[in-house]
Design an enzyme around this catalytic site. Structure first.
Site, PDB file in Angstrom:
ATOM      1  N   PHE A 138       0.856  -1.186   0.000  1.00 41.03           N
ATOM      2  CA  PHE A 138       0.000   0.000   0.000  1.00 41.03           C
ATOM      3  C   PHE A 138       0.891   1.235   0.000  1.00 41.03           C
ATOM      4  O   PHE A 138       1.750   1.387   0.872  1.00 41.03           O
ATOM      5  CB  PHE A 138      -0.929   0.037   1.227  1.00 41.03           C
ATOM      6  N   ASP A 223       9.519   2.369   1.398  1.00 39.36           N
ATOM      7  CA  ASP A 223       8.401   3.200   1.867  1.00 39.36           C
ATOM      8  C   ASP A 223       8.265   3.007   3.379  1.00 39.36           C
ATOM      9  O   ASP A 223       7.769   1.982   3.850  1.00 39.36           O
ATOM     10  CB  ASP A 223       7.114   2.793   1.129  1.00 39.36           C
ATOM     11  N   LYS A 252       3.174  10.125   8.125  1.00 45.05           N
ATOM     12  CA  LYS A 252       2.459   9.696   9.339  1.00 45.05           C
ATOM     13  C   LYS A 252       3.057  10.237  10.633  1.00 45.05           C
ATOM     14  O   LYS A 252       2.863  11.390  10.958  1.00 45.05           O
ATOM     15  CB  LYS A 252       2.373   8.163   9.368  1.00 45.05           C
TER      16      LYS A 252
HETATM   17  C1  LIG Z   1       3.263   2.485   3.595  1.00 44.36           C
HETATM   18  C2  LIG Z   1       2.358   3.628   3.247  1.00 44.36           C
HETATM   19  N1  LIG Z   1       2.698   4.435   2.228  1.00 44.36           N
HETATM   20  C3  LIG Z   1       1.938   5.483   1.874  1.00 44.36           C
HETATM   21  C4  LIG Z   1       0.758   5.745   2.530  1.00 44.36           C
HETATM   22  C5  LIG Z   1      -0.088   6.923   2.130  1.00 44.36           C
HETATM   23  O1  LIG Z   1      -0.024   7.911   3.093  1.00 44.36           O
HETATM   24  P1  LIG Z   1      -1.092   9.124   3.142  1.00 44.36           P
HETATM   25  O2  LIG Z   1      -2.397   8.531   3.558  1.00 44.36           O
HETATM   26  O3  LIG Z   1      -0.518  10.071   4.141  1.00 44.36           O
HETATM   27  O4  LIG Z   1      -1.132   9.700   1.782  1.00 44.36           O
HETATM   28  C6  LIG Z   1       0.358   4.920   3.598  1.00 44.36           C
HETATM   29  C7  LIG Z   1      -0.911   5.176   4.305  1.00 44.36           C
HETATM   30  O5  LIG Z   1      -1.426   4.383   5.037  1.00 44.36           O
HETATM   31  C8  LIG Z   1       1.183   3.828   3.952  1.00 44.36           C
HETATM   32  O6  LIG Z   1       0.840   3.002   4.950  1.00 44.36           O
END
Ligand SMILES: Cc1ncc(COP(=O)(O)O)c(C=O)c1O
Length: 394
Positions: A138, A223, A252
């Site tokens: 994700f 990520d 986050k």
């Molecule tokens: C691993 C990861 N990357 C990217 C995102 C996307 O982040 P945002 O919701 O701040 O756009 C998330 C969101 O849960 C995530 O868990």
């Protein structure tokens, strides 16, 4: 205004004026402190998934509150036409705690992923455009991040996707090798998948990505939006395996509750983003950066990374005890305070009953309970939370 009235009126506002793109509870949350939140009727809840991993050091941490107050009185926003002190200091803090990279700042995880993907294509250039990502990943909801997210369900209704993305099974080195060629610009991977159900990449898998990227002049993007910022018992999830990326994304928990996203990239890679190639109006504003600096300081002053390790071990031990009593628990997995309880039945009913009894927990992939409390959680609060889970499962 009476509190029940506040709930009712706020629900009406949401029904009429807010887009219904979330499975949203009707409860109106009015206050948060540490690992607790309160609704408009004054009911208190234990929050074992604070802000979807945003409030990583708990709600309204006093150090972050003070930093925001101070910065708000000094300079809230300054565009990137100029340097600002908090942005420079924060970039150094991230660089020194990771792999010595240079940073670009934005406002969310998805934006950080977009920046990483653009940088990867820009840096590798000449005939390279393919991006490999793994099943169950994700990476966010913007169109590039959504395309990188290898879950067909998340793509429904939004086709066509951006060309050039290849999906491979997670932790499968052979499949990765087969997918690689000289047109690959990058591999993007969460060192520990969050939404995908708390699944860690194996060390030799991370190493294989690193080696293949090096052989083909591609870049490795880790990520760290969900698994970063001390959650797994290290500053960043990848540090558990010791395999460094070329680019890393963060968001986050970075801002202690304030919206901020960032990438760090090896200086040689980072320098491909010359003026005019990428930007963010709000990115790196003094307010968000001051909150992030205070968050990092609070983590260090409170030894919260150590606490995450200790409390993570304590929690897993307690969950193993619960497993002996409750056949619905298949197993527990995770690192530090990034914990997944794999059920052998759907978990949404359990989440709802926990909420009714005053505890917030999350369920992902239908059958994985996500337990990701604040890094400064105590044994006492973990006991209280798991007692509720015990009651609910009974
Ligand atoms: C691993 C990861 N990357 C990217 C995102 C996307 O982040 P945002 O919701 O701040 O756009 C998330 C969101 O849960 C995530 O868990």
């Amino acid at each position: 205004m009476g509190t029940t009235m506040l709930t009712q009126e706020t629900n009406e506002l949401f029904d009429k004026y807010v887009i219904g793109n979330y499975f949203r509870q009707n409860h109106v949350i009015v206050k948060g402190s540490g690992s607790k939140i309160w609704d408009a009727d004054g009911k208190e809840y234990l929050d074992m998934f604070p802000g979807w991993a945003v409030s990583g050091i708990g709600h309204c941490h006093p150090k972050v509150v003070r930093a925001i107050q101070h910065q708000a009185e000094t300079l809230i926003h300054m565009d990137n036409t100029f340097c600002n002190e908090p942005q420079g200091i924060l970039a150094r803090m991230i660089s020194e705690r990771s792999f010595g990279g240079k940073c670009f700042f934005c406002n969310s995880g998805a934006e950080a992923v977009e920046a990483a993907l653009k940088l990867a294509r820009r840096y590798t250039a000449k005939g390279k455009y393919k991006i490999i990502s793994v099943e169950g990943s994700f990476h966010g909801r913007t169109i590039g991040a959504m395309t990188a997210t290898a879950q067909p369900k998340k793509h429904e209704g939004f086709l066509p996707l951006i060309p050039g993305f290849i999906y491979v099974p997670f932790n499968d080195i052979e499949a990765l090798r087969e997918a690689f060629d000289d047109e690959v610009a990058a591999v993007i991977l969460e060192p520990i998948q969050g939404e995908g159900g708390i699944r860690a990449a194996e060390t030799h898998y991370l190493q294989a990505i690193r080696d293949l990227c090096d052989q083909h002049n591609a870049v490795a993007i880790w990520d760290e939006v969900q698994c970063g910022m001390g959650r797994t018992g290290k500053w960043f999830g990848y540090q558990n395996a010791g395999v460094e990326p070329d680019i890393m994304t963060m968001a986050k928990a970075l801002g202690g509750g304030i919206s901020i996203g960032a990438i760090a990239a090896r200086p040689e890679v980072a320098d491909a983003l010359v003026p005019g190639t990428h930007a963010s109006t709000f990115g790196g504003n003094p307010l968000a950066c001051a909150a992030a600096i205070a968050t990092i300081e609070a983590i260090e002053e409170g030894n919260l990374i150590e606490n995450a390790l200790k409390m993570g071990e304590y929690t897993r031990g307690k969950i193993l005890q619960l497993q002996e009593k409750h056949s619905c628990i298949d197993h527990v997995r995770g690192l530090g305070l990034m914990i997944g309880i794999q059920l052998n039945e759907p978990g949404t009913g359990i989440v709802q009953r926990c909420w009714d009894k005053g505890m917030r927990i999350n369920c992902t992939q239908d059958t994985v309970l996500r337990f990701m409390p604040a890094l400064n959680i105590t044994e006492d609060l973990i006991d209280q939370a798991l007692n509720i889970l015990d009651e609910v499962m009974t």
